[in-house]
Design a protein around this motif. Structure first.
Motif, PDB file in Angstrom:
ATOM      1  N   GLN A 144      25.863  48.565  32.257  1.00 60.42           N
ATOM      2  CA  GLN A 144      27.170  47.940  32.438  1.00 60.42           C
ATOM      3  C   GLN A 144      27.465  47.003  31.283  1.00 60.42           C
ATOM      4  O   GLN A 144      28.607  46.788  30.916  1.00 60.42           O
ATOM      5  N   ASN A 270      39.154  37.523  28.743  1.00 60.45           N
ATOM      6  CA  ASN A 270      38.801  38.935  28.978  1.00 60.45           C
ATOM      7  C   ASN A 270      37.710  39.061  30.021  1.00 60.45           C
ATOM      8  O   ASN A 270      37.786  39.903  30.922  1.00 60.45           O
ATOM      9  N   GLU A 273      38.999  38.449  33.434  1.00 56.08           N
ATOM     10  CA  GLU A 273      39.689  39.630  33.978  1.00 56.08           C
ATOM     11  C   GLU A 273      38.684  40.676  34.455  1.00 56.08           C
ATOM     12  O   GLU A 273      38.830  41.256  35.524  1.00 56.08           O
ATOM     13  N   GLU A 274      37.661  40.867  33.621  1.00 57.24           N
ATOM     14  CA  GLU A 274      36.667  41.884  33.985  1.00 57.24           C
ATOM     15  C   GLU A 274      35.943  41.532  35.271  1.00 57.24           C
ATOM     16  O   GLU A 274      35.637  42.397  36.082  1.00 57.24           O
ATOM     17  N   SER A 277      38.424  41.992  38.197  1.00 58.12           N
ATOM     18  CA  SER A 277      38.693  43.385  38.541  1.00 58.12           C
ATOM     19  C   SER A 277      37.433  44.119  39.006  1.00 58.12           C
ATOM     20  O   SER A 277      37.498  45.267  39.419  1.00 58.12           O
ATOM     21  N   LYS A 279      35.067  44.946  37.067  1.00 58.42           N
ATOM     22  CA  LYS A 279      34.521  45.753  35.973  1.00 58.42           C
ATOM     23  C   LYS A 279      33.167  45.198  35.547  1.00 58.42           C
ATOM     24  O   LYS A 279      32.256  45.937  35.202  1.00 58.42           O
ATOM     25  N   PHE A 280      33.080  43.879  35.543  1.00 56.00           N
ATOM     26  CA  PHE A 280      31.789  43.254  35.265  1.00 56.00           C
ATOM     27  C   PHE A 280      31.174  42.804  36.575  1.00 56.00           C
ATOM     28  O   PHE A 280      31.772  42.050  37.320  1.00 56.00           O
ATOM     29  N   LYS A 281      30.006  43.308  36.863  1.00 56.81           N
ATOM     30  CA  LYS A 281      29.368  42.839  38.098  1.00 56.81           C
ATOM     31  C   LYS A 281      27.871  42.701  37.909  1.00 56.81           C
ATOM     32  O   LYS A 281      27.303  43.138  36.929  1.00 56.81           O
TER      33      LYS A 281
END
Ligand SMILES: Nc1ncnc2c1ncn2[C@@H]1O[C@H](COP(=O)(O)OP(=O)(O)OP(=O)(O)O)[C@@H](O)[C@H]1O
Ligand SMILES: [Mg+2]
Lengths: 281, 269
Positions: A144, A270, A273-274, A277, A279-281
């Motif tokens: 990731q 950024n 936001e990630e 959303s 997207k980053f976990k």
């Protein structure tokens, strides 16, 4: 004073010089290859069309294209022999050679014969740099993230743990560094940090721990860094990322939000936001 | 902001300063045994090795570490004149100022007249420059066990000396310093850069690039310094010309390593 231009030229000459033997070997292999093709096509033209499959080309990878070309050669050679049917058999050798040369000038060379030579070039580079092969396996857990870790290389005989080359995909701005380090080095840096409280050192430690997947320590050192200097973007990012990794997504978001509000950092925004959303976990 | 490449370049200036000493496994073992032998009643310790293997560095480090606990004297540049040599020792070690010529017999008298609690240690770098006659006096001196000498020699000179049998029997311990292995060289380079907080450039060195450097320098520290100094000079130049995008910056560019080697004469081209 250094003269880059001149040095680059000398380097190029050096490179060419050091590759010359390989190029010579390459050319001779090419010559051998084309000679064998000539021989093959000669055999073919001597035998009947149904014999094509018997031709021993097992060693070449590109059997298909070669076959195609062979049939082309066949056509051409047969055309030629039609034209000069009167020629006696003893002259055939010469004639076939001639035919093939023409043919390769026209198309065959460009199409197929170059591909084995490329293969050869690759081998050549391998043999020039025997040390450079290292077996890298990406660590799937972290795919990731932008940075990927690789397992240790065992080839280096030192007591200290050595050092995992890492590949960064991130090419935006500045220098992208292959990250690698050892626990020992981290401890040394920690000791130095404890002496002089330099945030550069604690940030380094935080980054290293984060790369090693030790998010609690990464969090700690990013926090320490922020306490010393609250304007280091990278440290806030490590801090927030570690929080997410430690399962404190909400805290990460609120922290980043505060930071973005007062720093207007694009990278932090950024990341925010990630995280939001997922997207980053 | 100061360029990281300029900072990294300065790391590899060829200077001997104990505070820049890098702990390397092999060297630190030797170092420990040397520190131990200094405490033992031995006569002379000989440190030898090819140029650039870190003998001077080692000696300076030893001096720095021991000077707090022992009486120790370091002579980085040899005092070639015999009389001058004795006079310097008489003054530094035994606190006796002497004007005019001082010969060996007179110096020995001074040595004998002074009662010392512990045996002082004298470190002599570049001992290959001393005359054979003076070397012989140094040997006699250490036989009296009033002074412990640690001397460094270039390798070839040591072989010459060893050939003379009187030295063979007198030298109690000799230690050879060698070039670094590729793994050691990597540690050396990275630690050196990290010591100067140049983490980003330290991380640019991977096993591949260090192998190439090792191939070029054979692991010699001085040659490696020279090479890397030029390497970072080149990086800094590319940077100031805004040409960094044309070369590798995620890891050390092999092209630049080779260009540096050509520049400093480690590669013929
Ligand atoms: N352990 C070390 N830590 C840091 N730097 C080192 C170390 N060993 C060697 N060096 C570096 O290598 C360079 C050469 O080392 P040094 O001058 O000690 O070599 P030398 O063996 O005394 O050579 P010579 O025989 O020519 O006197 C030094 O400038 C130093 O920067
Ligand atoms: Mg020296």
């Amino acid at each position: 004073m250094l003269n880059i231009r001149e040095l680059e030229q000398r380097w190029l000459r050096y490179k060419i010089k050091s590759y010359t033997p390989y190029i010579i070997i390459g050319i001779s292999i090419l010559v051998i290859l084309s000679l064998s093709v000539i021989l093959l096509s000669k055999q073919e033209s001597n035998s009947s069309a149904s014999n094509i499959k018997k031709v021993p080309v097992k060693t070449l990878k590109e059997q298909e294209p070669i076959k195609k070309i062979k049939s082309k050669k066949k056509q051409e050679t047969s055309q030629k022999s039609k034209v000069s049917q009167t020629t006696i058999k003893t002259n055939q050798k010469e004639k076939h050679t001639h035919t093939i040369v023409n043919e390769s000038k026209q198309q065959a060379m460009r199409k197929v014969q170059l591909s084995p030579s490329l293969d050869f070039m690759r081998k050549m580079q391998d043999s020039v740099q025997p040390y450079y092969r290292n077996d890298r396996e990406p660590d799937m857990k972290e795919n990731q993230q932008k940075q990927k870790r690789y397992p240790q290389q065992s080839s280096i005989p030192t007591k200290e743990q050595i050092i995992k080359p890492q590949v960064t995909d991130n090419t935006a701005g500045g220098i992208d560094i292959q990250r690698k380090n050892t626990q020992n080095d981290i401890y040394e840096i920690i000791q130095r940090f404890e002496k002089n409280n330099n945030p550069v050192l604690s940030l380094f430690v935080a980054k290293k721990y984060y790369e090693l997947g030790e998010y609690r320590e990464a969090y700690d050192y990013a926090l320490k860094t922020n306490n010393i200097d609250k304007n280091i973007e990278e440290s806030w990012i490590i801090f927030a990322k570690s929080l997410v990794k430690l399962g404190r997504r909400d805290k990460a978001i609120s922290t980043l939000r505060t930071y973005v509000n007062y720093s207007h950092s694009g990278n932090a925004r950024n990341l925010l936001e990630e995280i939001k959303s997922g997207k980053f976990k | 902001m100061e360029s990281i490449f300029v900072n990294s370049k300065d790391v590899f200036l060829d200077v001997v300063n104990a505070k820049d000493y890098i702990q390397l496994d092999r060297v630190s073992t030797i170092y420990q045994s040397l520190k131990d032998s200094i405490k033992k009643p031995l006569k002379m310790i000989l440190l030898y090795g090819k140029p650039g293997t870190g003998k001077s560095m080692f000696l300076n480090k030893l001096y720095k570490d021991i000077s707090t606990s022992n009486e120790i004297f370091l002579y980085n540049t040899p005092i070639l004149d015999e009389s001058e040599f004795y006079k310097t020792l008489a003054q530094d070690v035994f606190g006796t100022k002497y004007s005019g010529e001082l010969n060996f017999t007179q110096f020995m008298k001074i040595v004998e007249s002074k009662e010392k609690q512990s045996v002082p240690v004298v470190l002599l770098d570049e001992a290959q420059l001393y005359s054979e006659a003076l070397m012989e006096k140094i040997r006699l001196l250490s036989d009296t066990r009033t002074i412990k000498f640690v001397i460094t020699l270039h390798k070839t000179e040591k072989e010459d000396l060893i050939a003379k049998e009187h030295f063979q029997t007198r030298i109690w311990e000799s230690i050879e310093l060698e070039n670094a292995s590729s793994g050691e060289l990597k540690i050396y380079i990275q630690k050196k850069l990290m010591k100067a907080n140049c983490f980003d450039t330290a991380n640019m060195f991977n096993a591949k690039s260090v192998n190439l450097i090792h191939k070029i320098t054979d692991g010699n520290y001085r040659d490696t310094n020279k090479l890397l100094y030029t390497l970072f000079e080149l990086y800094a130049l590319y940077e100031s010309n805004h040409q960094l995008s044309s070369i590798k910056t995620d890891q050390i560019s092999h092209k630049l390593i080779e260009m540096s080697a050509i520049h400093v004469g480690l590669i013929d081209a």
